[in-house]
Write a protein that holds these residues in place. Structure first.
Motif, PDB file in Angstrom:
ATOM      1  N   ASN A   1       0.825  -1.211   0.000  1.00 31.37           N
ATOM      2  CA  ASN A   1       0.000   0.000   0.000  1.00 31.37           C
ATOM      3  C   ASN A   1       0.856   1.256   0.000  1.00 31.37           C
ATOM      4  OD1 ASN A   1      -2.353  -1.482   0.001  1.00 31.37           O
ATOM      5  ND2 ASN A   1      -2.623  -1.425   2.229  1.00 31.37           N
ATOM      6  N   VAL A   2       1.941   1.238   0.808  1.00 27.98           N
ATOM      7  CA  VAL A   2       2.847   2.399   0.855  1.00 27.98           C
ATOM      8  C   VAL A   2       3.473   2.618  -0.512  1.00 27.98           C
ATOM      9  CG1 VAL A   2       5.010   3.281   1.815  1.00 27.98           C
ATOM     10  CG2 VAL A   2       3.314   2.216   3.324  1.00 27.98           C
ATOM     11  N   ARG A   3       3.864   1.514  -1.154  1.00 28.08           N
ATOM     12  CA  ARG A   3       4.502   1.645  -2.476  1.00 28.08           C
ATOM     13  C   ARG A   3       3.511   2.201  -3.508  1.00 28.08           C
ATOM     14  NH1 ARG A   3       7.390  -3.108  -5.969  1.00 28.08           N
ATOM     15  NH2 ARG A   3       5.252  -3.889  -5.974  1.00 28.08           N
ATOM     16  N   LYS A   4       2.245   1.742  -3.405  1.00 24.62           N
ATOM     17  CA  LYS A   4       1.231   2.238  -4.341  1.00 24.62           C
ATOM     18  C   LYS A   4       0.987   3.730  -4.138  1.00 24.62           C
ATOM     19  CE  LYS A   4      -1.322  -2.060  -5.126  1.00 24.62           C
ATOM     20  NZ  LYS A   4      -2.594  -2.796  -4.854  1.00 24.62           N
ATOM     21  N   LYS A   5       0.921   4.160  -2.864  1.00 24.06           N
ATOM     22  CA  LYS A   5       0.710   5.576  -2.566  1.00 24.06           C
ATOM     23  C   LYS A   5       1.871   6.414  -3.093  1.00 24.06           C
ATOM     24  CE  LYS A   5      -2.183   4.951   1.538  1.00 24.06           C
ATOM     25  NZ  LYS A   5      -2.263   5.115   3.018  1.00 24.06           N
ATOM     26  N   ASN A   6       3.087   5.916  -2.874  1.00 27.80           N
ATOM     27  CA  ASN A   6       4.277   6.646  -3.359  1.00 27.80           C
ATOM     28  C   ASN A   6       4.272   6.729  -4.890  1.00 27.80           C
ATOM     29  OD1 ASN A   6       5.200   7.062  -0.769  1.00 27.80           O
ATOM     30  ND2 ASN A   6       6.538   5.254  -0.782  1.00 27.80           N
ATOM     31  N   LYS A   7       3.846   5.625  -5.506  1.00 30.24           N
ATOM     32  CA  LYS A   7       3.812   5.602  -6.971  1.00 30.24           C
ATOM     33  C   LYS A   7       2.758   6.569  -7.497  1.00 30.24           C
ATOM     34  CE  LYS A   7       3.838   2.244 -10.727  1.00 30.24           C
ATOM     35  NZ  LYS A   7       3.667   0.807 -11.086  1.00 30.24           N
ATOM     36  N   ALA A   8       1.585   6.583  -6.798  1.00 32.92           N
ATOM     37  CA  ALA A   8       0.513   7.497  -7.213  1.00 32.92           C
ATOM     38  C   ALA A   8       0.942   8.939  -7.017  1.00 32.92           C
ATOM     39  CB  ALA A   8      -0.752   7.195  -6.401  1.00 32.92           C
ATOM     40  N   ALA A   9       1.601   9.229  -5.884  1.00 29.67           N
ATOM     41  CA  ALA A   9       2.068  10.596  -5.616  1.00 29.67           C
ATOM     42  C   ALA A   9       3.093  11.018  -6.658  1.00 29.67           C
ATOM     43  CB  ALA A   9       2.658  10.676  -4.212  1.00 29.67           C
TER      44      ALA A   9
ATOM     45  N   GLU B   1       1.279  11.931  -9.842  1.00 29.48           N
ATOM     46  CA  GLU B   1       0.621  13.228  -9.728  1.00 29.48           C
ATOM     47  C   GLU B   1       1.620  14.361  -9.933  1.00 29.48           C
ATOM     48  OE1 GLU B   1      -1.379  13.428  -6.034  1.00 29.48           O
ATOM     49  OE2 GLU B   1      -2.813  11.846  -6.508  1.00 29.48           O
TER      50      GLU B   1
END
Length: 1020
Positions: free
Chosen positions: A1008-1016, A1019
């Motif tokens: 989940n952390v990796r997905k959030k970092n990737k999404a950020a 953006e």
């Protein structure tokens, strides 16, 4: 995996390869040398030099110091220690482990050649000797005959037994100790002899000149050239009695001048077996040969000899290294078999399919035979450590096969055909299997870089485990698919166990879903349990190596210096009476007198006795050798005027548990400090029999010659010394050959001339004028104390205090000793003096430091292997969370079994580092596979966990149950492997449970952390 496809499609060729592999493995097993432990090349080289008549301080200054300085500059030298005593010096040079000793000894000889000319006149050329463990006997025998003269028994041994044993293949030497030699004694009264104008030397020359067989050239008779031989050799005692001796009173038979006795030579060493006079035999083997095979051949030879020897001759084994080897190997072998059967039981329990169980079961002997083949070509021996490696690996051998078989079985249940399921099932999981095997094998790589005794001992174990795992990988990738494609059948399992496992699987799924919903609770709970476990570390003791019960106890008895053989013998009779109350004693063998091993100029030590006590078999007694030794210690504690040390469980390759050295310039100050240390550590709980290696000088008689008075009579120091020596030691005049044996004919003055110092003063000395004067006229004779020996280490004088331990672990006792010395001894320590700890404590600290580094390096290597397999640093990072939680199980297991942390425990942790990640690798590999098929992270985890539950539990349980016999310490010789097994069993059990919950939680959080970092990042 193309190799699996080849195996399935070419079954006949693969079957032939399997048969060939088994045959080669069997041949390798039969040809592997068998020994107790791996052959250790101790990096110690001795230098000896003799200087007749010189005192310890002269020897120290003139010989020891120059050689020490030279040896310290030799490459790879770790330490230099020495002993200087009257008449000689012994210098021990210790090198770093792994040093090429052949080159080192060559360098040492070259350095010594540089100073040989500068050594004092009279110093023998220094000798360089390597320490070879093969110099130690593999068998010691005691031979008795209650009704025979001990000299006759020794003669029988020399003529009949020794030659037969010498001829046994692999025997390097047969040494005889104890007993007595027959001789002809000519007892002389010097006053009576002087009446006839003869001295002892005159008589010796006359007797030896008459006892001759010499060639007399050639004589021609009847055209033949015939050799001539003059025969004048004595044939009997009667020839001596009638020997004509020319004197000032005419020719007189020798029998009228001396008293002729047929007797035994004076002995300075005696041996007794269970109180009966005995002669000992020590058998040494050739270096690099099979101990068990040689011992078996020796025992067969002895069995044949017993049928030929006279009735009443009894041959008893007092030490047989092969006995303990065979018992240890038998015990470890049974552990392998029992562990294998337990693993097979687990397989059948889970699979409920006899064919599938046999497929896995068949992979175990094939893996073992392949391992033997690897060991043979690697050059290892079959010993309790290599077999211990097999015992450790037997549970892990089936892990790879289980995972592949389970996957093939699942594919069959999904409807695939025999060959397709075998190929696809192997291909799907093959990469993870290779990675998990390599993570286990790679943890042993750091041991290659570890030096010291621990590494020398455990490298063979590590190599064996690595070989067994590589063999199991080959078996899993080739043989399991082959057999599965041919013999596997699937059946619907409706057993109670399967229904129970289905409920367990459903329970696990619910628990996993809860854990994924409560990740903080899971992580916090894990950290609390881990922290609580780490807080228990101070309650764990430490040790170097565990004691081994070899059914063997030794007793060292020392009386005050100067006591004669008779006094020491009387003391041993008192000890024998005390030992009769110990029911576990099978036999007791004592050697009285003799010398220390590796001492120079030590002479006889008639004040010492050494006991070898053999206990009944471990299975036939309820008490350990340590407990029995403590009872003996208590029984003998009341014997006055004797220093008695009792020891048991000697591993044979480690030093005293407690060894404390004090170094400084002055010997008497060192003696005072060492006495204070002995008094202080005696009060520490668990310390037994502390003593120092300081030796008082021997009482001696000093003859100080007045040269001016001696010169006035026309005699010199050499003549006086010769006269005293002939009187006290006797003079071998010649030898008498009778019935194929040679007897010494010894001339000796009557005892009354050497019975005391006063009598020695009256000993008469011949002068050139024919006058005979007493020794007191030219010399002063008085009693005195001989000089002590001087020990040095790293060019400083030292005294070492040593002690055994009982009832407590080494680390706790050493900590208490350090505290006691800090309070009582160190505050009064003079300037220039220092106290250091050595022995097993030093070896333990060194091993702990190096193995801790090896574990840290192993963790890095495991991470790198996983990174290569997953082609990512992310997933290995998740998997590594399964490593620290093993500390929970390890600490709990050691506390529960009351096992201190030692070298074996650390090796177990090293192995565990490679094992515990395997389950996480299999789990995460399948999660990734499901994600590639389109599942989201949560669904992939919830599906992968229950699907992989069975192979994970099966591999963990086979490893754990396979090690249960070792964990329980079943059989002799398993003490070394037991701590490793305990660490692996408890560490793996706890880690498996936590891994099934913790790793999925960590996976989801990090994903989940990796997905959030990737999404950020997108953006931005």
């Amino acid at each position: 995996m193309n190799i699996a496809k080849l195996s399935v499609l070419r079954p006949v060729a693969m079957a032939m390869c399997i048969v060939l592999l088994i045959m080669l493995g069997t041949i390798s097993l039969l040809n592997l040398p068998v020994d107790l432990f791996p052959e250790l090349n101790y990096p110690v080289v001795a230098v000896t030099a003799s200087y007749e008549g010189a005192g310890p301080e002269e020897v120290e200054n003139l010989i020891t110091r120059p050689i020490e300085e030279l040896m310290s500059s030799v490459p790879n030298v770790e330490s230099v220690s020495s002993t200087s005593r009257t008449g000689g010096s012994l210098i021990l040079v210790s090198f770093d482990w792994g040093t090429d000793l052949d080159f080192a000894t060559l360098t040492m000889r070259e350095r010594i050649d540089q100073i040989r000319d500068s050594l004092p006149l009279g110093v023998t050329a220094p000798q360089v000797m390597r320490f070879d463990p093969s110099m130690l006997p593999i068998i010691q025998l005691a031979i008795t005959e209650p009704n025979a003269n001990i000299a006759e028994v020794k003669k029988l041994i020399e003529n009949e037994i020794q030659p037969r044993l010498d001829s046994v293949e692999g025997v390097a030497a047969v040494q005889i100790e104890g007993g007595a030699d027959q001789e002809i004694l000519l007892e002389v009264d010097p006053d009576h002899l002087a009446n006839f104008g003869l001295s002892l030397t005159d008589l010796q020359q006359l007797i030896s000149s008459e006892n001759l067989n010499i060639p007399g050239g050639q004589v021609t008779d009847a055209n033949q050239s015939l050799p001539t031989r003059i025969t004048g050799a004595f044939r009997s005692v009667f020839d001596l009695e009638i020997l004509p001796i020319p004197t000032t009173e005419g020719v007189i038979p020798l029998g009228k001048l001396v008293t002729i006795l047929e007797t035994t030579a004076p002995v300075l060493q005696q041996s007794y077996l269970n109180g009966e006079p005995a002669v000992g035999i020590s058998i040494l083997k050739t270096s690099g040969t099979n101990t068990v095979a040689i011992a078996r051949n020796v025992k067969n030879e002895i069995k044949q000899l017993k049928e030929l020897l006279p009735p009443g001759i009894e041959i008893r084994s007092i030490f047989d290294q092969s006995r303990f080897i065979e018992q240890s190997i038998r015990a470890v072998g049974w552990n392998i078999i029992i562990g294998g059967l337990l693993a097979a039981f687990v397989l059948y329990l889970f699979l409920r399919n006899i064919r599938s169980t046999l497929i896995i079961g068949f992979s175990i002997p094939i893996s073992i035979m392949t391992t033997f083949l690897f060991l043979y070509f690697y050059g290892e021996t079959l010993n309790i450590l290599t077999l211990g490696g097999l015992a450790l690996g037997v549970g892990m051998m089936v892990d790879n096969a289980i995972v592949i078989l389970e996957n093939i079985y699942r594919k069959r249940q999904l409807g695939e055909g025999k060959k397709e399921s075998a190929i696809n099932g192997t291909n799907e999981i093959g990469g993870a299997i290779i990675a998990s095997t390599l993570t286990t094998v790679v943890v042993f790589l750091p041991i290659v870089f570890v030096e010291g005794l621990a590494a020398q001992l455990f490298k063979p174990l590590a190599i064996t485990v690595a070989f067994s795992l590589l063999a199991s990988l080959i078996t899993a990738l080739i043989i399991v698919p082959l057999l599965s494609s041919t013999f596997m059948k699937i059946n619907e399992d409706t057993s109670a166990f399967q229904r129970g496992f289905d409920r367990t699987k459903a329970l696990y799924q619910r628990l996993l879903e809860w854990a994924l919903a409560k990740p903080k609770t899971v992580i916090f709970s894990t950290l609390v349990i881990l922290g609580s476990s780490l807080a228990c570390i101070p309650f764990l003791g430490t040790e170097f190596l565990p004691a081994q019960d070899q059914s063997f106890i030794s007793i060292d008895v020392r009386l005050p210096v100067g006591n004669n053989l008779q006094t020491t013998t009387e003391l041993t009779e008192e000890i024998d009476q005390q030992l009769l109350s110990i029911p576990e004693i099978d036999l007791s063998y004592v050697t009285i007198g003799g010398t220390d091993n590796f001492t120079v100029g030590a002479g006889s030590q008639t004040n010492r006795a050494s006991y070898t006590i053999l206990l009944t078999d471990v299975t036939k007694r309820t008490r350990s050798d340590l407990v029995i030794a403590e009872e003996i210690r208590q029984l003998l504690a009341e014997i006055p005027n004797a220093n008695i040390a009792v020891s048991a469980s000697d591993t044979g390759f480690s030093e005293n548990p407690i060894s404390i050295t004090v170094r400084g310039p002055d010997l008497q100050t060192l003696k005072r400090i060492s006495d204070e240390m002995i008094h202080t550590i005696s009060n520490v709980e668990g310390v037994r029999e502390p003593s120092s290696n300081y030796t008082e000088g021997n009482p001696e008689v000093t003859v100080s010659i007045n040269r001016s008075k001696a010169a006035s009579y026309g005699i010199g120091s050499a003549q006086i010394a010769s006269t005293i020596g002939n009187a006290t030691k006797g003079l071998v005049a010649t030898k008498l050959t009778r019935n194929g044996e040679e007897l010494d004919v010894r001339l000796q003055v009557e005892d009354r001339y050497t019975a005391s110092v006063d009598h020695l003063e009256q000993l008469l000395i011949d002068t050139p004028t024919g006058e005979r004067i007493p020794l007191a006229a030219v010399a002063t004779v008085e009693r005195g104390q001989g000089p002590s020996s001087i020990r040095r280490a790293d060019r400083l004088r030292e005294i070492t205090v040593r002690a055994d331990i009982l009832g407590r672990d080494l680390g706790s006792i050493v900590a208490d000793i350090e505290s006691a010395l800090k309070e009582e001894v160190r505050p009064t320590l003079p300037s220039g003096y220092r106290i250091t700890f050595g022995g097993q404590n030093e070896q333990m600290n060194d091993a702990f430091f190096k193995l801790s580094g090896a574990i840290a390096l192993a963790i890095v290597l495991v991470y790198m292997v996983m990174a290569g397999r997953f082609e990512s640093f992310f997933y290995p990072f998740i998997i590594m969370f399964s490593v620290p939680v093993t500390a929970i199980g390890v600490i709990f297991g050691l506390l529960l079994t009351n096992q201190p942390v030692g070298v074996g425990s650390l090796i177990g942790m090293l192995i565990l580092t490679g094992i515990v990640v395997n389950n996480a690798i299999v789990l995460i590999d399948y999660i990734n596979t499901l994600k590639k098929e389109g599942h989201n992270t949560y669904d992939a985890i919830v599906k992968a966990g229950p699907t992989r539950l069975r192979p994970i539990l099966m591999t963990a349980l086979t490893t754990i149950l396979g090690l249960i016999p070792l964990t329980l310490g079943y059989g002799e010789g398993t003490e070394v492997q037991q701590p490793m097994a305990i660490v692996i069993v408890f560490g793996l059990a706890v880690s498996t449970f936590i891994t099934l919950i913790l790793i999925p939680v960590i996976y989801r959080i990090t994903d989940n952390v990796r997905k959030k970092n990737k999404a950020a990042h997108l953006e931005v």
